[in-house]
Design an enzyme around this catalytic site. Structure first.
Site, short mmCIF file in Angstrom:
data_model
loop_
_atom_site.label_atom_id
_atom_site.label_comp_id
_atom_site.label_asym_id
_atom_site.label_seq_id
_atom_site.Cartn_x
_atom_site.Cartn_y
_atom_site.Cartn_z
N LEU A 174 9.13 2.93 43.91
CA LEU A 174 10.37 3.60 43.53
C LEU A 174 11.50 2.62 43.27
O LEU A 174 12.57 3.02 42.80
CB LEU A 174 10.80 4.57 44.65
CG LEU A 174 9.71 5.50 45.21
CD1 LEU A 174 10.29 6.38 46.31
CD2 LEU A 174 9.10 6.34 44.10
N TYR A 228 17.95 0.08 29.43
CA TYR A 228 17.32 0.75 30.58
C TYR A 228 15.98 1.35 30.18
O TYR A 228 14.97 1.16 30.88
CB TYR A 228 18.25 1.83 31.12
CG TYR A 228 17.65 2.61 32.27
CD1 TYR A 228 17.42 2.01 33.50
CD2 TYR A 228 17.33 3.97 32.13
CE1 TYR A 228 16.87 2.73 34.56
CE2 TYR A 228 16.79 4.69 33.18
CZ TYR A 228 16.56 4.07 34.39
OH TYR A 228 16.02 4.79 35.43
N LYS A 259 12.16 0.40 31.61
CA LYS A 259 11.27 1.38 32.26
C LYS A 259 9.94 1.48 31.51
O LYS A 259 8.88 1.58 32.14
CB LYS A 259 11.95 2.75 32.34
CG LYS A 259 13.23 2.79 33.14
CD LYS A 259 13.04 2.34 34.59
CE LYS A 259 12.40 3.38 35.45
NZ LYS A 259 12.38 3.00 36.89
N ASN A 310 16.87 13.94 34.96
CA ASN A 310 17.92 13.77 35.98
C ASN A 310 17.47 14.39 37.29
O ASN A 310 17.10 15.56 37.33
CB ASN A 310 19.21 14.44 35.52
CG ASN A 310 19.80 13.82 34.28
OD1 ASN A 310 20.45 12.79 34.34
ND2 ASN A 310 19.53 14.42 33.12
N PRO A 321 37.60 47.09 75.17
CA PRO A 321 37.09 48.17 76.03
C PRO A 321 37.88 49.46 75.86
O PRO A 321 39.12 49.44 75.81
CB PRO A 321 37.22 47.59 77.43
CG PRO A 321 37.15 46.11 77.24
CD PRO A 321 37.85 45.86 75.94
N GLY A 322 37.15 50.57 75.77
CA GLY A 322 37.78 51.88 75.67
C GLY A 322 38.23 52.26 74.27
O GLY A 322 38.74 53.37 74.06
#
Length: 369
Positions: free
Chosen positions: A53, A103, A107, A132, A281-282
């Protein structure tokens, strides 16, 4: 299996190393730009598989493309040959190998070198020409537009979009990892002599930017992305991975009165509204019914009763609810209903409604149970 990973600290390498370990591959030889070069000879002596890689993406001098993408590949293969190691090799290349730029040429040269090596030695090779790649841990403001946009938008920094109509081809890092690891069993998708990731997303650059801005605004409008769209789902995961570490949380508007509070968490047009209701409560809340709107209540803490009466009848239906036994209580249309806290502590209820509240069409009619 002893696995050599070059470029192990890079975006793809880091994800691969983590996933290999997650799947039980623990005998890993990790090699990166700051690794002692002498270790390459040790690693190539007895490795059983190579993920190559390592490469150069953004050099200061264009000639470094060839030195990094072709030159290091040559060193790697020479070292393997020196040890008569014919282990399989996977190389991460780029669709730019088809283009005539520095590039792309570097490659392509690395690809050709590896293919010639395979012919000479019989070593299996897997050449992945990747479009990409996006996902967590990619370096922003480097070689990934998606990473840059995620990072900058999450921080209110400016971005530059020269042509929003440009169509991008993208692969998600998890899909890449799955394809790479399948290569360990020689199970890869090939096309035209090159390996590819099965799931490729295409989207206009402007669409990607609009989605990322919508993700940012979702903290204010409480929307969520369309999780049924595979690209939107993984792009949102990617965006979240670039949040500033002091901005993981965001405030909600609590509607507080002497009865407790009601706080909306999420609102969507397609999947309804999610809220948290706290009753003291209540206290009894509700005493209304709906023509079409329907809800689901789950008491997660405390105890109480949910009562129903069908409109036009006198019979009251009573459901006891408690956080000690989580269950969903459906609130059907046509039944007036309320929820009472009969315990000694606050009662917390998770509530879902099939549609967001619309003050112009509330579909909420008052009537005592």
């Amino acid at each position: 299996m002893r696995i050599l990973v070059t470029g192990s600290n890079g975006f793809v390498g880091k994800n691969l190393v983590c996933e290999l370990r997650n799947r039980g591959y623990d005998d890993l030889y990790l090699y990166d730009v700051d690794t002692d070069p002498a270790l390459l000879d040790c690693y190539t002596k007895d490795c059983d598989f190579v993920f190559h890689l390592a490469g150069v993406n953004r050099p200061q001098d264009p000639k470094e493309f060839m030195e990094g993408n072709y030159g290091f590949t040559s060193l790697l293969l020479d070292s393997l040959k020196r040890h008569d190691n014919n282990s399989p090799i996977l190389i991460s290349s780029s669709i730019q190998a088809e283009l005539d730029n520095p590039y792309g040429r570097s490659k392509k040269a690395g690809e050709d070198l590896l293919l010639s090596y395979s012919t000479e030695t019989g070593s299996p090779v897997f050449v992945f020409r990747l479009p990409n790649v996006f996902g967590k841990w990619s370096r922003p403001n480097y070689n990934s537009a998606v990473a840059t946009f995620c990072y900058n938008i999450a921080r209110d920094l400016p971005i530059t979009v020269n042509d929003p109509s440009v169509v991008m081809s993208l692969v998600y890092i998890d899909d890449v990892m799955d394809s790479f690891i399948r290569a360990l069993d020689n199970d890869v998708l090939q096309e035209g002599g090159y390996c590819k990731v099965p799931t490729v997303h295409t989207a206009k650059l402007g669409t990607i930017v609009d989605l990322l801005h919508a993700f940012k605004e979702s903290r204010k409008d409480l929307s969520v992305p369309n999780m049924g769209n595979s690209f939107e789902r993984v792009l949102y995961s990617t965006y979240l991975s670039y949040l500033p570490e002091d901005k993981f949380s965001y405030p909600l508007k609590m509607n507080v009165d002497n009865r407790g509070s009601f706080t909306e968490i999420i609102r969507t047009e397609e999947r309804g509204q999610f809220s948290v209701n706290i009753s003291r409560p209540g206290i009894t809340k509700g005493n209304h019914w709906h023509h079409t709107k329907n809800e689901k209540f789950v008491v997660v803490s405390g105890e109480g009763h949910i009562r129903f009466r069908k409109i036009g009848t006198e019979e009251v239906i009573d459901y006891a609810v408690t956080g000690d036994k989580l269950e969903v209580v459906d609130i059907p249309p046509g039944f007036t209903h309320n929820i009472s806290n009969t315990g000694k502590t606050d009662m917390v209820t998770f509530m879902w409604a099939n549609e967001p509240f619309d003050k112009d069409k509330p579909d909420t009619i008052y009537e005592e149970v």
